[in-house]
Write a protein that holds these residues in place. Sequence first.
Motif, PDB file in Angstrom:
ATOM      1  N   GLY A 137      22.418  36.863  28.758  1.00 31.62           N
ATOM      2  CA  GLY A 137      21.978  35.502  28.991  1.00 31.62           C
ATOM      3  C   GLY A 137      23.098  34.505  29.186  1.00 31.62           C
ATOM      4  O   GLY A 137      22.841  33.352  29.550  1.00 31.62           O
ATOM      5  N   GLY A 138      24.321  34.950  28.969  1.00 29.63           N
ATOM      6  CA  GLY A 138      25.465  34.077  29.105  1.00 29.63           C
ATOM      7  C   GLY A 138      25.918  33.910  30.536  1.00 29.63           C
ATOM      8  O   GLY A 138      25.294  34.423  31.476  1.00 29.63           O
ATOM      9  N   SER A 139      27.037  33.196  30.691  1.00 32.18           N
ATOM     10  CA  SER A 139      27.578  32.894  32.014  1.00 32.18           C
ATOM     11  C   SER A 139      29.070  33.185  32.069  1.00 32.18           C
ATOM     12  O   SER A 139      29.760  33.151  31.040  1.00 32.18           O
ATOM     13  CB  SER A 139      27.355  31.413  32.349  1.00 32.18           C
ATOM     14  N   LEU A 140      29.519  33.461  33.280  1.00 29.97           N
ATOM     15  CA  LEU A 140      30.940  33.631  33.539  1.00 29.97           C
ATOM     16  C   LEU A 140      31.240  33.093  34.920  1.00 29.97           C
ATOM     17  O   LEU A 140      30.379  33.152  35.810  1.00 29.97           O
ATOM     18  CB  LEU A 140      31.357  35.105  33.502  1.00 29.97           C
ATOM     19  N   ARG A 141      32.456  32.613  35.105  1.00 27.73           N
ATOM     20  CA  ARG A 141      32.908  32.259  36.438  1.00 27.73           C
ATOM     21  C   ARG A 141      34.156  33.073  36.749  1.00 27.73           C
ATOM     22  O   ARG A 141      35.185  32.941  36.066  1.00 27.73           O
ATOM     23  CB  ARG A 141      33.215  30.769  36.588  1.00 27.73           C
ATOM     24  N   LEU A 142      34.056  33.886  37.774  1.00 26.88           N
ATOM     25  CA  LEU A 142      35.189  34.669  38.231  1.00 26.88           C
ATOM     26  C   LEU A 142      35.930  33.906  39.325  1.00 26.88           C
ATOM     27  O   LEU A 142      35.308  33.181  40.112  1.00 26.88           O
ATOM     28  CB  LEU A 142      34.737  36.018  38.784  1.00 26.88           C
ATOM     29  N   SER A 143      37.233  34.095  39.363  1.00 27.44           N
ATOM     30  CA  SER A 143      38.068  33.488  40.402  1.00 27.44           C
ATOM     31  C   SER A 143      38.872  34.577  41.084  1.00 27.44           C
ATOM     32  O   SER A 143      39.216  35.589  40.466  1.00 27.44           O
ATOM     33  CB  SER A 143      39.025  32.458  39.799  1.00 27.44           C
ATOM     34  N   CYS A 144      39.185  34.333  42.335  1.00 32.47           N
ATOM     35  CA  CYS A 144      40.037  35.251  43.084  1.00 32.47           C
ATOM     36  C   CYS A 144      41.021  34.397  43.881  1.00 32.47           C
ATOM     37  O   CYS A 144      40.617  33.675  44.794  1.00 32.47           O
ATOM     38  CB  CYS A 144      39.213  36.129  44.005  1.00 32.47           C
ATOM     39  N   ALA A 145      42.278  34.488  43.517  1.00 35.37           N
ATOM     40  CA  ALA A 145      43.325  33.736  44.197  1.00 35.37           C
ATOM     41  C   ALA A 145      43.972  34.605  45.257  1.00 35.37           C
ATOM     42  O   ALA A 145      44.420  35.717  44.961  1.00 35.37           O
ATOM     43  CB  ALA A 145      44.363  33.269  43.182  1.00 35.37           C
ATOM     44  N   ALA A 146      44.023  34.090  46.469  1.00 38.59           N
ATOM     45  CA  ALA A 146      44.564  34.847  47.598  1.00 38.59           C
ATOM     46  C   ALA A 146      45.920  34.304  48.009  1.00 38.59           C
ATOM     47  O   ALA A 146      46.174  33.094  47.941  1.00 38.59           O
ATOM     48  CB  ALA A 146      43.607  34.782  48.779  1.00 38.59           C
ATOM     49  N   SER A 147      46.783  35.203  48.431  1.00 36.03           N
ATOM     50  CA  SER A 147      48.089  34.818  48.962  1.00 36.03           C
ATOM     51  C   SER A 147      48.494  35.813  50.040  1.00 36.03           C
ATOM     52  O   SER A 147      47.974  36.936  50.088  1.00 36.03           O
ATOM     53  CB  SER A 147      49.138  34.774  47.856  1.00 36.03           C
ATOM     54  N   GLY A 148      49.399  35.374  50.910  1.00 39.05           N
ATOM     55  CA  GLY A 148      49.888  36.259  51.955  1.00 39.05           C
ATOM     56  C   GLY A 148      48.984  36.376  53.164  1.00 39.05           C
ATOM     57  O   GLY A 148      49.219  37.224  54.030  1.00 39.05           O
ATOM     58  N   LEU A 149      47.953  35.558  53.236  1.00 38.05           N
ATOM     59  CA  LEU A 149      47.071  35.552  54.398  1.00 38.05           C
ATOM     60  C   LEU A 149      46.608  34.126  54.647  1.00 38.05           C
ATOM     61  O   LEU A 149      46.679  33.277  53.754  1.00 38.05           O
ATOM     62  CB  LEU A 149      45.857  36.479  54.188  1.00 38.05           C
ATOM     63  N   THR A 150      46.156  33.874  55.876  1.00 40.84           N
ATOM     64  CA  THR A 150      45.608  32.557  56.194  1.00 40.84           C
ATOM     65  C   THR A 150      44.173  32.549  55.699  1.00 40.84           C
ATOM     66  O   THR A 150      43.250  32.983  56.379  1.00 40.84           O
ATOM     67  CB  THR A 150      45.682  32.305  57.707  1.00 40.84           C
ATOM     68  N   PHE A 151      43.997  32.050  54.500  1.00 42.14           N
ATOM     69  CA  PHE A 151      42.752  32.218  53.758  1.00 42.14           C
ATOM     70  C   PHE A 151      41.537  31.755  54.546  1.00 42.14           C
ATOM     71  O   PHE A 151      40.501  32.414  54.556  1.00 42.14           O
ATOM     72  CB  PHE A 151      42.863  31.459  52.437  1.00 42.14           C
ATOM     73  N   GLY A 152      41.645  30.649  55.208  1.00 41.32           N
ATOM     74  CA  GLY A 152      40.501  30.073  55.905  1.00 41.32           C
ATOM     75  C   GLY A 152      40.040  30.862  57.113  1.00 41.32           C
ATOM     76  O   GLY A 152      39.002  30.539  57.694  1.00 41.32           O
ATOM     77  N   THR A 153      40.757  31.894  57.485  1.00 39.95           N
ATOM     78  CA  THR A 153      40.351  32.736  58.612  1.00 39.95           C
ATOM     79  C   THR A 153      39.710  34.042  58.152  1.00 39.95           C
ATOM     80  O   THR A 153      39.438  34.921  58.965  1.00 39.95           O
ATOM     81  CB  THR A 153      41.539  33.055  59.532  1.00 39.95           C
ATOM     82  N   TYR A 154      39.458  34.152  56.863  1.00 41.42           N
ATOM     83  CA  TYR A 154      38.857  35.368  56.314  1.00 41.42           C
ATOM     84  C   TYR A 154      37.540  35.068  55.628  1.00 41.42           C
ATOM     85  O   TYR A 154      37.448  34.123  54.829  1.00 41.42           O
ATOM     86  CB  TYR A 154      39.791  36.030  55.299  1.00 41.42           C
ATOM     87  N   ALA A 155      36.549  35.876  55.942  1.00 42.57           N
ATOM     88  CA  ALA A 155      35.356  35.895  55.110  1.00 42.57           C
ATOM     89  C   ALA A 155      35.714  36.571  53.786  1.00 42.57           C
ATOM     90  O   ALA A 155      36.580  37.448  53.748  1.00 42.57           O
ATOM     91  CB  ALA A 155      34.233  36.672  55.801  1.00 42.57           C
ATOM     92  N   MET A 156      35.037  36.157  52.735  1.00 45.84           N
ATOM     93  CA  MET A 156      35.333  36.706  51.415  1.00 45.84           C
ATOM     94  C   MET A 156      34.056  37.241  50.778  1.00 45.84           C
ATOM     95  O   MET A 156      32.942  36.824  51.130  1.00 45.84           O
ATOM     96  CB  MET A 156      35.928  35.626  50.517  1.00 45.84           C
ATOM     97  N   ALA A 157      34.236  38.145  49.849  1.00 48.25           N
ATOM     98  CA  ALA A 157      33.077  38.714  49.173  1.00 48.25           C
ATOM     99  C   ALA A 157      33.470  39.201  47.788  1.00 48.25           C
ATOM    100  O   ALA A 157      34.657  39.383  47.488  1.00 48.25           O
ATOM    101  CB  ALA A 157      32.491  39.868  49.988  1.00 48.25           C
ATOM    102  N   TRP A 158      32.455  39.397  46.976  1.00 49.86           N
ATOM    103  CA  TRP A 158      32.600  40.043  45.683  1.00 49.86           C
ATOM    104  C   TRP A 158      31.788  41.338  45.708  1.00 49.86           C
ATOM    105  O   TRP A 158      30.637  41.350  46.161  1.00 49.86           O
ATOM    106  CB  TRP A 158      32.099  39.149  44.562  1.00 49.86           C
ATOM    107  N   PHE A 159      32.406  42.372  45.203  1.00 47.60           N
ATOM    108  CA  PHE A 159      31.750  43.659  44.988  1.00 47.60           C
ATOM    109  C   PHE A 159      31.894  44.006  43.513  1.00 47.60           C
ATOM    110  O   PHE A 159      32.668  43.388  42.794  1.00 47.60           O
ATOM    111  CB  PHE A 159      32.425  44.756  45.821  1.00 47.60           C
TER     112      PHE A 159
END
Length: 124
Positions: free
Chosen positions: A15-37
Motif C-alpha cells: 500500500g505504500g509508495s516509491l518514486r524511482l529516478s533514472c539519471a542519464a548521461s552520455g547521450l542527448t536525453f531529449g532525443t530518446y524515448a525512455m521506459a521502465w522495465f
Amino acid sequence: QVQLVESGGGLVQVGGSLRLSCAASGLTFGTYAMAWFRRAPGKDREFVAGISRTGTTTSYSDSVKGRVAISRDNTENTVYLLMNILKPEDTAVYYCAASGRYFAGTSVNEYNYWGQGTQVTVSS
C-alpha cells in the motif's frame, strides 16, 4: 559513454509508495524515448511504463495502470517512476532503458541502453 543510473528503490510495505529516478548521461536525453522495465525473481524482464521523447505520450502495462506514473525532466536528464498502492507482486529489480525512437514499445529489443537496476521489495 552512456550511463543510466537508477535510484530510489528500497523496502516498502503493501500500500505504500516509491518514486524511482533514472539519471542519464552520455547521450542527448531529449532525443530518446525512455521506459521502465522490471524483473521479478524467476521471471523474464517485463515492460512497466514508457514515455516519448517530449513526455507527451505515455504507456503502461495492465498490471500497473492506474497505480504508476512515468514522467521525465529533459532539463535534468532524468526519468521518474512514481509507484503507488504497491503490492507484493511489484517486488522486482526495476531498470530504466533508453530507445532512439520517438516512442518505443514493450519489447526489450527496442531499447539501446539499460541501467543496472534498483531493487524494490514490497513486504506484507
